[in-house]
Structures are given as C-alpha cells and as structure tokens.
Scaffold this motif. Sequence first.
Motif, short mmCIF file in Angstrom:
data_model
loop_
_atom_site.label_atom_id
_atom_site.label_comp_id
_atom_site.label_asym_id
_atom_site.label_seq_id
_atom_site.Cartn_x
_atom_site.Cartn_y
_atom_site.Cartn_z
N LEU A 95 0.87 -1.17 0.00
CA LEU A 95 0.00 0.00 0.00
C LEU A 95 0.91 1.21 0.00
N VAL A 96 0.67 2.15 -0.91
CA VAL A 96 1.57 3.29 -1.10
C VAL A 96 0.78 4.59 -0.96
N ASN A 97 1.21 5.45 -0.03
CA ASN A 97 0.58 6.76 0.15
C ASN A 97 1.46 7.82 -0.52
N PRO A 98 0.98 8.40 -1.64
CA PRO A 98 1.77 9.40 -2.35
C PRO A 98 1.35 10.85 -2.07
N ASN A 99 0.31 11.04 -1.27
CA ASN A 99 -0.28 12.37 -1.15
C ASN A 99 0.63 13.41 -0.51
N ASP A 100 0.46 14.64 -0.93
CA ASP A 100 1.19 15.79 -0.39
C ASP A 100 0.77 16.01 1.06
N ALA A 101 1.65 15.65 1.98
CA ALA A 101 1.33 15.74 3.41
C ALA A 101 1.36 17.17 3.93
N GLU A 102 1.98 18.08 3.21
CA GLU A 102 1.95 19.48 3.66
C GLU A 102 0.56 20.06 3.51
N ARG A 103 -0.10 19.76 2.42
CA ARG A 103 -1.46 20.25 2.22
C ARG A 103 -2.49 19.34 2.87
N PHE A 104 -2.14 18.07 3.08
CA PHE A 104 -3.06 17.10 3.66
C PHE A 104 -2.35 16.39 4.82
N PRO A 105 -2.25 17.05 5.97
CA PRO A 105 -1.49 16.52 7.10
C PRO A 105 -1.93 15.13 7.58
N ARG A 106 -3.18 14.77 7.31
CA ARG A 106 -3.63 13.43 7.71
C ARG A 106 -2.93 12.33 6.90
N ASP A 107 -2.20 12.71 5.86
CA ASP A 107 -1.44 11.74 5.08
C ASP A 107 0.06 11.78 5.36
N SER A 108 0.44 12.42 6.45
CA SER A 108 1.86 12.49 6.81
C SER A 108 2.36 11.10 7.23
N PHE A 109 3.67 10.93 7.16
CA PHE A 109 4.29 9.67 7.55
C PHE A 109 4.00 9.35 9.02
N ASP A 110 4.03 10.37 9.88
CA ASP A 110 3.73 10.14 11.30
C ASP A 110 2.30 9.63 11.49
N VAL A 111 1.35 10.22 10.79
CA VAL A 111 -0.04 9.78 10.92
C VAL A 111 -0.22 8.39 10.32
N MET A 112 0.51 8.09 9.25
CA MET A 112 0.49 6.73 8.69
C MET A 112 0.95 5.73 9.75
N ARG A 113 2.06 6.04 10.42
CA ARG A 113 2.58 5.16 11.48
C ARG A 113 1.55 4.96 12.59
N GLU A 114 0.95 6.07 13.03
CA GLU A 114 -0.06 5.99 14.09
C GLU A 114 -1.22 5.11 13.67
N ARG A 115 -1.64 5.23 12.43
CA ARG A 115 -2.77 4.43 11.95
C ARG A 115 -2.44 2.94 11.97
N VAL A 116 -1.27 2.57 11.48
CA VAL A 116 -0.90 1.15 11.47
C VAL A 116 -0.75 0.63 12.90
N GLU A 117 -0.18 1.44 13.78
CA GLU A 117 -0.05 1.02 15.18
C GLU A 117 -1.44 0.81 15.81
N ARG A 118 -2.36 1.71 15.49
CA ARG A 118 -3.72 1.64 16.06
C ARG A 118 -4.51 0.47 15.48
N GLU A 119 -4.41 0.24 14.17
CA GLU A 119 -5.22 -0.76 13.49
C GLU A 119 -4.50 -2.09 13.27
N GLY A 120 -3.19 -2.07 13.33
CA GLY A 120 -2.37 -3.19 12.90
C GLY A 120 -2.41 -4.39 13.80
N PRO A 121 -1.62 -5.37 13.44
CA PRO A 121 -0.73 -5.34 12.28
C PRO A 121 -1.50 -5.54 10.98
N TRP A 122 -0.98 -4.96 9.91
CA TRP A 122 -1.57 -5.12 8.58
C TRP A 122 -0.83 -6.24 7.86
#
Length: 173
Positions: free
Chosen positions: A64-91
């Motif tokens: 799964l690849v997230n290419p979105n501009d995290a500056e304009r869309f902070p919910r797609d930042s690498f930190d938020v990606m990590r938090e999501r996998v930690e919360r929902e994971g393991p994937w």
Amino acid sequence: MIAIGDKAPSFTLPDTSDADVAFPGSGPTVVVFTCNHCPYALAWHERVLTVASDYEARGVHTVLVNPNDAERFPRDSFDVMRERVEREGPWPAPYLRDESQEAARAYGAKTTPDVFVLDGDGILRYRGAPDADHMDEAQNAAWLRNALDAVLDGRDVTEPETKPVGCSVKWRA
C-alpha cells in the motif's frame, strides 16, 4: 505512466516501521496507491487488506503506497500513517510512503485507491478499482481477486482495466 502489458518500474520506499520495501516482488505483486483520509480508500481498505492476507500464501506480495502531499493534507503524513498502522495493525501488507511522488507518477496513479496487479515478471496485468462499488462490502474486491486468480493460473485477465474510482492523488504544487 504504464499501460497493460508494460513492465512496471521498480521502487524502494520506506514503510511505517522504517524498513525499506522494494516492489514489485519476486512473484505477483499488488500495488495499491491509497491514503488515510479519502472516503473511497477508507471504504475499500479492509477488502484490500483481506485480499493481501488471502493471497499471501499463494506468493502474492501486496504493498500500500501513500503518495499524497502531506503538507497540504497533514492526515497523510508519515507520522499519521505510522499511528494508523499502530492503532489498526498489524496489517498483512506494508504501508509505504512515496514522499517524492515518483512512484505514483511512474505508475500513473490517478486516485486513492488505484490498484495495479503485476505478474511474476513485473508486467502490468490489471489496473483500476478493487471492485464495482466502494459502499458494497459484499463485492469483496471481486475485480482484484479475479485479476489475481487469472495471473496465478497463467490466464489473461478478462477485464484488465477498470476505471479507478476515488479521491484524486494530492500532487505537490
């Protein structure tokens, strides 16, 4: 942008555990451009992960690849990606960050999600949506499953391209 029958470009991107993940893999590979905020990507998320889990034993690699501009869309930042996998994971598939957007551009990703199925030689055999309706869980990622079954059986994919449906990739300005 790659077309059906083209060899897919190779990339190595970091995942949410800071490991570098190369794709395509040595066998059939599913590359899904996705994100954290798009309602279409979120609606199809569990179905895509279920496919990753169901086909892993058959030698299919999924990323799964997230290419979105995290500056304009902070919910797609690498930190938020990590938090999501930690919360929902393991994937059952790594979640990769395409900070430069080079992978998304090379593949010609248009939406989140945008699904690419590559055979064991890295040739694009399917591109499009996971199934016909993001709101109908009973669809069970049928288009993606049909493409994978054909690739694994050495057959041509009956419907090699469907329209990717979702939110547009958020390109950097």
